[in-house]
Design a protein around this motif. Structure first.
Motif: not given
Length: 399
Positions: A86-93, A117-127, A147-149
């Motif tokens: 659970m991160l930022t209110g959602k169950n994330r992989l 992933k920040r959202g439902a679509y797209g590639s995982p973002f490197h935090f 936005e990512d940038e």
């Protein structure tokens, strides 16, 4: 947390393996030397890297040349885990990648990445992304409207043998790193020894959680009795049902500031100190104390719980582990016991086998023959004993 995937490259006998769709209760079997202890040591290794540093963790295992797979000279060790959190209110992989290299005799963190992933679509973002001590971490990862940038990347420089999640994970603003650090710190990789659990213990020791070796059992029991009486009552009732003659269990403070554990037999008036109680009784009691922790660990690893225990108790113990897992704490257990394995479901079992000196990991439900037998009413333990689990015979190391 739920661990879903483990990927290993060049870690001892694991030259290149991936373990997918890991269940909440996971049972691992295999011949001696197949790699069960090595698999569990992956979790212990990650915890040592976090607690100390990569150099210390590797030294504790005989050096980099002993940790890396044979024939992999010049390559790096890679450990990658994927887990639900659970991160930022959602169950994330979430994916965590750790790559370790060496320059001469010095080991270092070649790459460390934490992504999701920040959202439902797209590639995982490197935090979090570091290479050899230099990298960045995102400090406003909850700002999903940006936005990512536009996210705030804080550049950091750390000592190359220290995990980035160790330092940055101390700060709440790095949420993914902070959550992962807390999870690994609370993993319990059991190394229980009956001899360590016996005898009087200093009353000022750790009393909240059972240690890996169980050497503070007396203090944890005293804490349960005084502060969690209903939990202690449940443990005692289960002991009474499983171990003949156990009428009561109590602790005693000694004049020199130590704590003793005593077992009362219904036939006798005076209780016995733990020195005179069987290994199996001590071990079953310690497992029940661990599995009824008021603040359970998110992840447990237990090697060969069947040792010193009567076979008829093993199916009940397996159910205790599964119940713990259902309450939210994922459990890994290795075993050689058909009796323990008979309590396992097909989706919970993986076996390890050697091929050309390296270990492969096979999930039981991916084997058509095992699935067919189970559909006909067989049990996992009987199939294991009769040799239907692939090439697990230690003499059948395939070339």
């Amino acid at each position: 947390m739920k661990l879903e995937t483990i990927r290993l490259q060049n870690f001892k006998t694991f030259k290149q393996v991936e373990m997918k769709d890991i269940p909440q209760f996971c049972v691992v079997v295999g011949a001696n030397g197949a790699g069960k202890s090595t698999l569990f040591d992956v979790f212990h290794f990650l915890k040592d890297c976090l607690t100390y540093n990569v150099t210390k963790a590797i030294q504790n295992r005989g050096g980099f040349h002993e940790l890396i797979s044979r024939g992999a000279d010049g390559e790096n060790i890679i450990i990658e885990i994927q887990y639900r959190l659970m991160l930022t209110g959602k169950n994330r992989l979430v994916t965590y990648l750790l790559e370790i290299g060496t320059t001469g005799s010095k080991a270092y963190v070649a790459r460390e990445v934490l992504r999701y992933k920040r959202g439902a679509y797209g590639s995982p973002f490197h935090f979090l992304d570091f290479r050899n001590g230099t990298g960045y971490a995102i400090s406003n990862e909850e700002d999903f409207d940006k936005e990512d940038e536009e996210l705030d990347k804080e550049s950091q420089q750390i000592e190359s043998s220290i995990l980035a999640i160790k330092g940055l994970g101390q700060f709440q603003k790095f949420k993914a790193a902070n959550a992962l650090r807390q999870l690994i710190e609370n993993w319990h990789v059991s190394d229980f020894h009956v001899t360590s659990a016996r005898g009087a213990k200093d009353a000022l020791g750790e009393s909240e959680h059972l240690t890996a070796s169980g050497d503070n059992l007396q203090l944890v029991v005293k804490n349960l009795y005084e502060n969690y009486p209903q939990i202690f009552k449940t443990i005692l009732e289960k002991m009474q049902a499983r171990v003949p003659g156990v009428a009561d269990i109590e602790t005693q403070d000694t004049p020199d500031g130590r704590v003793l554990l005593k077992f009362r037999n219904g036939t006798f008036t005076d209780p016995f100190i733990d020195r005179y109680v069987s290994d199996g009784t001590i071990k079953m009691f310690a497992y029940l104390v661990l599995l009824h922790d008021p603040n359970p660990h998110p992840f447990l690893c237990i090697e060969e719980p069947e040792n010193q225990l009567y076979p008829s108790l093993l199916m009940e113990l397996a159910e205790e582990f599964r119940d713990y897992a259902c309450r939210g704490g994922q459990v890994f257990v290795s075993t050689h016991s058909p009796d323990f394995l008979n309590a396992a479901e097909i989706g919970e079992v993986f076996w390890l086998e050697k091929h050309g000196g390296f270990t492969r990991i096979i999930r039981a439900q991916d084997d058509e023959q095992v699935v067919a037998y189970m559909q006909e009413g067989d049990q996992m333990g009987y199939l294991w004993k009769q040799g239907f689990f692939g090439n697990v015979d230690p003499k059948a190391d395939l070339k």
